[in-house]
Design an enzyme around this catalytic site. Sequence first.
Site, PDB file in Angstrom:
ATOM      1  N   LYS A  44       3.439 -11.235 -15.118  1.00 59.44           N
ATOM      2  CA  LYS A  44       3.783 -10.126 -14.209  1.00 59.44           C
ATOM      3  C   LYS A  44       5.242 -10.244 -13.759  1.00 59.44           C
ATOM      4  CE  LYS A  44       0.407 -10.424 -10.999  1.00 59.44           C
ATOM      5  NZ  LYS A  44      -0.465  -9.984  -9.880  1.00 59.44           N
ATOM      6  N   LYS A  46       6.367 -12.617 -11.914  1.00 57.36           N
ATOM      7  CA  LYS A  46       6.379 -13.149 -10.545  1.00 57.36           C
ATOM      8  C   LYS A  46       6.399 -14.683 -10.597  1.00 57.36           C
ATOM      9  CE  LYS A  46       4.215  -9.747  -7.568  1.00 57.36           C
ATOM     10  NZ  LYS A  46       3.259  -9.568  -6.448  1.00 57.36           N
TER      11      LYS A  46
HETATM   12  N1  C2G Z   1      -0.286  -5.210  -0.017  1.00 58.72           N
HETATM   13  C1  C2G Z   1      -0.347  -4.350   1.082  1.00 58.72           C
HETATM   14  N2  C2G Z   1       0.684  -4.298   1.949  1.00 58.72           N
HETATM   15  C2  C2G Z   1       1.768  -5.096   1.773  1.00 58.72           C
HETATM   16  C3  C2G Z   1       1.835  -5.982   0.680  1.00 58.72           C
HETATM   17  C4  C2G Z   1       0.778  -6.027  -0.212  1.00 58.72           C
HETATM   18  O1  C2G Z   1      -1.349  -3.608   1.261  1.00 58.72           O
HETATM   19  N3  C2G Z   1       2.788  -5.012   2.675  1.00 58.72           N
HETATM   20  C5  C2G Z   1      -1.421  -5.218  -0.946  1.00 58.72           C
HETATM   21  C6  C2G Z   1      -1.029  -4.797  -2.370  1.00 58.72           C
HETATM   22  O2  C2G Z   1      -1.008  -3.369  -2.459  1.00 58.72           O
HETATM   23  C7  C2G Z   1      -2.154  -5.412  -3.193  1.00 58.72           C
HETATM   24  C8  C2G Z   1      -2.488  -6.692  -2.402  1.00 58.72           C
HETATM   25  O3  C2G Z   1      -1.925  -6.530  -1.080  1.00 58.72           O
HETATM   26  O4  C2G Z   1      -3.307  -4.555  -3.194  1.00 58.72           O
HETATM   27  C9  C2G Z   1      -1.900  -7.932  -3.035  1.00 58.72           C
HETATM   28  O5  C2G Z   1      -0.508  -7.747  -3.186  1.00 58.72           O
HETATM   29  P1  C2G Z   1       0.244  -8.633  -4.304  1.00 58.72           P
HETATM   30  O6  C2G Z   1      -0.116 -10.056  -4.122  1.00 58.72           O
HETATM   31  O7  C2G Z   1       1.679  -8.212  -4.340  1.00 58.72           O
HETATM   32  O8  C2G Z   1      -0.511  -8.124  -5.619  1.00 58.72           O
HETATM   33  P2  C2G Z   1       0.141  -7.602  -6.984  1.00 58.72           P
HETATM   34  O9  C2G Z   1       1.197  -8.521  -7.429  1.00 58.72           O
HETATM   35  O10 C2G Z   1       0.428  -6.159  -6.759  1.00 58.72           O
HETATM   36  O11 C2G Z   1      -1.076  -7.820  -8.014  1.00 58.72           O
HETATM   37  O12 C2G Z   1      -4.119  -6.602 -11.390  1.00 58.72           O
HETATM   38  C10 C2G Z   1      -3.510  -6.216 -10.173  1.00 58.72           C
HETATM   39  C11 C2G Z   1      -2.438  -7.198  -9.772  1.00 58.72           C
HETATM   40  O13 C2G Z   1      -2.913  -8.530  -9.797  1.00 58.72           O
HETATM   41  C12 C2G Z   1      -1.952  -6.843  -8.374  1.00 58.72           C
END
Ligand code: C2G
Length: 134
Positions: A44, A46
């Site tokens: 990803k 990351k």
């Molecule tokens: N999130 C949120 N508000 C934020 C930051 C994150 O609601 N200020 C939510 C994201 O929308 C997501 C969850 O928290 O639903 C986890 O965020 P991340 O760890 O950044 O996940 P991501 O990298 O988007 O991975 O297959 C899907 C991926 O694994 C999603």
Amino acid sequence: MKKVITYGTFDLLHYGHINLLQRAKAQGDYLVVALSTDEFNSLKGKKCYFTFEQRKKMLEALRAVDLVIPETCWEQKVADVKEFHIDTFVMGDDWKGKFDFLKDYCEVVYLPRTPEISTTQIKEELKKNGAASH
Ligand code: C2G
């Protein structure tokens, strides 16, 4: 029992993540979190501060979370929904529309993100302020 699933990296766990997890849990009675492995995160693009095991331990400590499973690829979602008998799939709305294919298997809910907070922003501010304090 209504089962909910959500996916993510959850690095440097913050209140935006907590809001999402609590609202996801509120969609049912049991919340499964598919946590991105370190290998999948590099896919990803990351780089996590905390390892998978550390991030898993933090999520498992949350009252809202009932089970943490590894997320190793993009393609596992349909199999997960079937294997865990999931009723509702929840993601933050930065993913709006991206997982609508799951509507054939379960309810798909996109929740508004919590504004003003992100793991990236935390890292950047620490870098900026950290440099200033030396
Ligand atoms: N999130 C949120 N508000 C934020 C930051 C994150 O609601 N200020 C939510 C994201 O929308 C997501 C969850 O928290 O639903 C986890 O965020 P991340 O760890 O950044 O996940 P991501 O990298 O988007 O991975 O297959 C899907 C991926 O694994 C999603």
